[in-house]
Design a protein around this motif. Structure first.
Motif, short mmCIF file in Angstrom:
data_model
loop_
_atom_site.label_atom_id
_atom_site.label_comp_id
_atom_site.label_asym_id
_atom_site.label_seq_id
_atom_site.Cartn_x
_atom_site.Cartn_y
_atom_site.Cartn_z
N ASP A 135 2.29 5.65 -1.91
CA ASP A 135 3.83 6.10 -2.06
C ASP A 135 4.53 5.24 -0.93
N HIS A 194 7.30 2.96 0.14
CA HIS A 194 8.70 2.26 -0.09
C HIS A 194 9.25 2.16 0.98
N PRO A 195 10.60 1.68 0.97
CA PRO A 195 11.23 1.48 2.39
C PRO A 195 11.60 2.64 3.09
N ASN A 197 9.52 4.57 3.99
CA ASN A 197 8.17 4.95 4.45
C ASN A 197 7.75 3.75 5.46
N ARG A 248 3.12 0.88 -8.65
CA ARG A 248 3.92 1.95 -8.41
C ARG A 248 5.23 1.96 -7.40
N THR A 249 4.77 0.97 -6.29
CA THR A 249 5.94 0.69 -5.34
C THR A 249 7.28 0.00 -6.38
N SER A 250 6.56 -0.76 -7.05
CA SER A 250 7.85 -1.64 -7.73
C SER A 250 8.38 -0.60 -8.71
N LEU A 293 8.65 2.66 -8.41
CA LEU A 293 9.71 3.50 -7.54
C LEU A 293 11.14 2.65 -7.17
N MET A 294 10.91 1.46 -6.86
CA MET A 294 12.11 0.59 -6.64
C MET A 294 13.05 0.51 -7.59
N SER A 307 17.29 -1.47 -3.14
CA SER A 307 16.14 -1.08 -3.81
C SER A 307 15.76 -2.08 -4.67
N ASN A 339 12.44 -4.78 -4.19
CA ASN A 339 11.70 -4.54 -5.29
C ASN A 339 11.29 -6.26 -5.63
N TYR A 370 9.44 -7.92 -2.66
CA TYR A 370 7.98 -7.39 -2.44
C TYR A 370 7.22 -7.85 -3.51
#
Length: 117
Positions: free
Chosen positions: A7, A9-10, A12, A39-41, A43-44, A63, A67, A70
């Motif tokens: 999970d 993302h920024p 966290n 998953r991170t990508s 979400l962003m 965001s 992305n 990242y």
């Protein structure tokens, strides 16, 4: 066979006196790091702040910037196969749909488009 946050993302990421601290490891697991990156990508790229949220447009733009930065960094460090990355995006989008997230319509459209390609 790698530690995956699950999970990331920024929201966290904390800035502490000692430096950057990543929090919220409740979804951590061993797995394919490319799945975690996808998953991170996702979400962003797909999740958006709700209408009326303070600074919604700024946060959404940040965001998208996060992305791109990242992914650029991840693919510089580890030149993974982009096709495999796209597959992980679809897998993660389907998993997000099972979570009942607000961006459900966007994710459905993404999955349909990717599976038709």
């Amino acid at each position: 066979n790698r530690l995956c946050h699950g999970d990331f993302h920024p929201g966290n990421i904390l800035m502490a006196e000692k430096g950057i601290v990543i929090i919220d490891w409740i979804d951590a697991a061993c797995g394919n790091p490319l799945g975690d990156i996808a998953r991170t990508s996702l979400l962003m790229e797909k999740a958006r702040m709700p209408e009326g949220a303070p600074m919604r447009r700024v946060i959404d733009l940040m965001s998208l910037w996060f992305n791109r930065s990242y992914l650029r960094h991840c693919f510089q460090l580890f030149p993974w196969d982009r096709k495999e990355f796209r597959t992980w995006l679809v897998v993660n989008a389907a998993a997000r749909l099972a979570e009942g997230v607000p961006e459900e319509q966007t994710l459905h459209a993404f999955v349909r488009r990717e599976l038709a390609a």
